[in-house]
Write a protein that holds these residues in place. Structure first.
Motif, PDB file in Angstrom:
ATOM      1  N   UNK A 105      51.082  42.082  -4.471  1.00  0.00           N
ATOM      2  CA  UNK A 105      50.398  43.397  -5.299  1.00  0.00           C
ATOM      3  C   UNK A 105      48.804  42.945  -5.391  1.00  0.00           C
ATOM      4  N   UNK A 106      48.663  41.640  -5.231  1.00  0.00           N
ATOM      5  CA  UNK A 106      47.288  41.257  -5.629  1.00  0.00           C
ATOM      6  C   UNK A 106      46.342  40.494  -4.503  1.00  0.00           C
ATOM      7  N   UNK A 107      45.192  39.960  -4.715  1.00  0.00           N
ATOM      8  CA  UNK A 107      44.435  39.134  -3.736  1.00  0.00           C
ATOM      9  C   UNK A 107      43.683  40.204  -2.794  1.00  0.00           C
ATOM     10  N   UNK A 108      43.554  41.238  -3.199  1.00  0.00           N
ATOM     11  CA  UNK A 108      42.806  42.236  -2.298  1.00  0.00           C
ATOM     12  C   UNK A 108      41.524  41.655  -1.865  1.00  0.00           C
ATOM     13  N   UNK A 109      40.709  41.179  -2.500  1.00  0.00           N
ATOM     14  CA  UNK A 109      39.389  40.646  -1.990  1.00  0.00           C
ATOM     15  C   UNK A 109      39.496  39.734  -0.884  1.00  0.00           C
ATOM     16  N   UNK A 110      40.589  38.742  -1.270  1.00  0.00           N
ATOM     17  CA  UNK A 110      40.919  37.843  -0.171  1.00  0.00           C
ATOM     18  C   UNK A 110      41.351  38.412   1.149  1.00  0.00           C
ATOM     19  N   UNK A 111      42.164  39.159   1.101  1.00  0.00           N
ATOM     20  CA  UNK A 111      42.785  40.218   2.240  1.00  0.00           C
ATOM     21  C   UNK A 111      41.542  40.694   3.193  1.00  0.00           C
ATOM     22  N   UNK A 112      40.633  41.256   2.290  1.00  0.00           N
ATOM     23  CA  UNK A 112      39.449  42.079   3.054  1.00  0.00           C
ATOM     24  C   UNK A 112      38.481  40.958   3.547  1.00  0.00           C
ATOM     25  N   UNK A 113      38.493  39.929   2.880  1.00  0.00           N
ATOM     26  CA  UNK A 113      37.170  38.887   3.536  1.00  0.00           C
ATOM     27  C   UNK A 113      37.787  38.232   4.353  1.00  0.00           C
ATOM     28  N   UNK A 114      39.163  37.979   4.526  1.00  0.00           N
ATOM     29  CA  UNK A 114      39.525  36.849   5.367  1.00  0.00           C
ATOM     30  C   UNK A 114      40.784  37.377   5.998  1.00  0.00           C
ATOM     31  N   UNK A 115      40.315  38.617   6.917  1.00  0.00           N
ATOM     32  CA  UNK A 115      41.545  39.399   7.758  1.00  0.00           C
ATOM     33  C   UNK A 115      42.516  38.090   8.624  1.00  0.00           C
ATOM     34  N   UNK A 116      43.618  38.355   8.619  1.00  0.00           N
ATOM     35  CA  UNK A 116      44.399  37.413   9.670  1.00  0.00           C
ATOM     36  C   UNK A 116      43.887  37.659  11.006  1.00  0.00           C
ATOM     37  N   UNK A 117      43.631  36.505  11.596  1.00  0.00           N
ATOM     38  CA  UNK A 117      43.506  36.520  13.039  1.00  0.00           C
ATOM     39  C   UNK A 117      44.072  35.112  13.494  1.00  0.00           C
ATOM     40  N   UNK A 118      45.217  34.953  14.203  1.00  0.00           N
ATOM     41  CA  UNK A 118      45.438  33.683  14.548  1.00  0.00           C
ATOM     42  C   UNK A 118      44.739  33.244  15.632  1.00  0.00           C
ATOM     43  N   UNK A 119      44.102  33.921  16.479  1.00  0.00           N
ATOM     44  CA  UNK A 119      43.454  33.418  17.466  1.00  0.00           C
ATOM     45  C   UNK A 119      42.148  32.722  17.282  1.00  0.00           C
ATOM     46  N   UNK A 120      41.497  33.223  16.133  1.00  0.00           N
ATOM     47  CA  UNK A 120      40.016  32.707  15.691  1.00  0.00           C
ATOM     48  C   UNK A 120      40.072  31.370  14.923  1.00  0.00           C
ATOM     49  N   UNK A 121      38.800  30.930  15.194  1.00  0.00           N
ATOM     50  CA  UNK A 121      38.834  29.608  14.391  1.00  0.00           C
ATOM     51  C   UNK A 121      37.418  29.441  14.233  1.00  0.00           C
ATOM     52  N   UNK A 122      36.823  29.303  12.985  1.00  0.00           N
ATOM     53  CA  UNK A 122      35.580  29.085  12.443  1.00  0.00           C
ATOM     54  C   UNK A 122      35.295  27.990  11.690  1.00  0.00           C
ATOM     55  N   UNK A 123      34.289  27.342  12.330  1.00  0.00           N
ATOM     56  CA  UNK A 123      34.193  25.690  11.997  1.00  0.00           C
ATOM     57  C   UNK A 123      33.439  26.040  10.569  1.00  0.00           C
ATOM     58  N   UNK A 124      33.024  26.899  10.154  1.00  0.00           N
ATOM     59  CA  UNK A 124      32.372  27.168   8.774  1.00  0.00           C
ATOM     60  C   UNK A 124      32.396  28.580   8.527  1.00  0.00           C
TER      61      UNK A 124
END
Length: 218
Positions: A105-124
């Motif tokens: 039910x929570x963590x909406x901001x995290x879900x919006x800002x960090x959407x799941x994408x297993x193929x992606x990698x960001x060094x920073x």
């Protein structure tokens, strides 16, 4: 009982589908995996994490139809009470339900800002200020559980409902290079090595690179 079906959306992007799939596999439910039409508005809402209660994932098991992920979790625990989806100790079981419900039910901001994408990698990756309290709260939950129950999973020696609920968060932290203390980084690695997660990830990597155009407001 007739063989079940589990309707999911993208394995690369869909955190709710991952949770439902993990829980059904943990319960030993023999299901046929069906991928929903990924071009519908419903699929976009689910992929963009606007709601945890759209109709994907959806489990059909005989006469039972369950589409909310937390409801799937509870149904899986009832269907396979010896599978360890919930701890056997009553206080631990209540704690597990509580942290799982908080994820649901929570963590909406995290879900919006960090959407799941297993193929992606960001060094920073700069996490916007609204999502940082969510990240810190998740770190606190993990630390409390690992300290209280001894690890290597959140409630002890084997994965539970809570690990299934937080598994997509582990992938987000990896994708967006979220800094973690050693014990929490080790927990994420344990989740990545979980055979069910390995299987799901292989499926995600085999998907087409672009299934749906995601437009997330940061």
């Amino acid at each position: 009982m007739a063989k079940a079906t589990l309707t999911i959306s993208s394995k690369n992007y869909s955190s709710w589908s991952l949770r439902g799939w993990l829980l059904c596999r943990m319960a030993g439910i023999d299901f046929e995996e069906i991928q929903a039409d990924l071009d519908t508005e419903e699929a976009r809402q689910e992929l963009l994490l606007l709601s945890p209660s759209v109709l994907v994932p959806r489990l059909t098991h005989g006469d039972v139809v369950v589409w909310d992920t937390l409801a799937i979790a509870n149904y899986a625990a009832e269907t396979a009470p010896k599978a360890g989806i919930l701890p056997t100790d009553k206080p631990a079981r209540a704690h597990c339900r509580a942290v799982s419900g908080e994820m649901h039910s929570g963590f909406y901001n995290l879900r919006s800002a960090l959407p799941m994408n297993l193929k992606a990698r960001h060094k920073s990756f700069k996490i916007f200020s609204g999502a940082r309290p969510d990240v810190e709260r998740i770190k606190a939950i993990w630390t409390e559980c690992l300290d209280q129950y001894g690890g290597p999973y959140l409630f002890g020696e084997t994965p539970t409902m809570a690990d299934a609920m937080y598994a997509p968060v582990c992938t987000r932290f990896r994708t967006y290079a979220v800094d973690l203390p050693d014990d929490l980084a080790a927990y994420c690695e344990r989740i990545f090595e979980w055979p069910l997660m390995v299987e799901w990830t292989e499926g995600a990597l085999a998907e087409p690179d672009e299934i749906v155009e995601l437009e997330v407001e940061f």
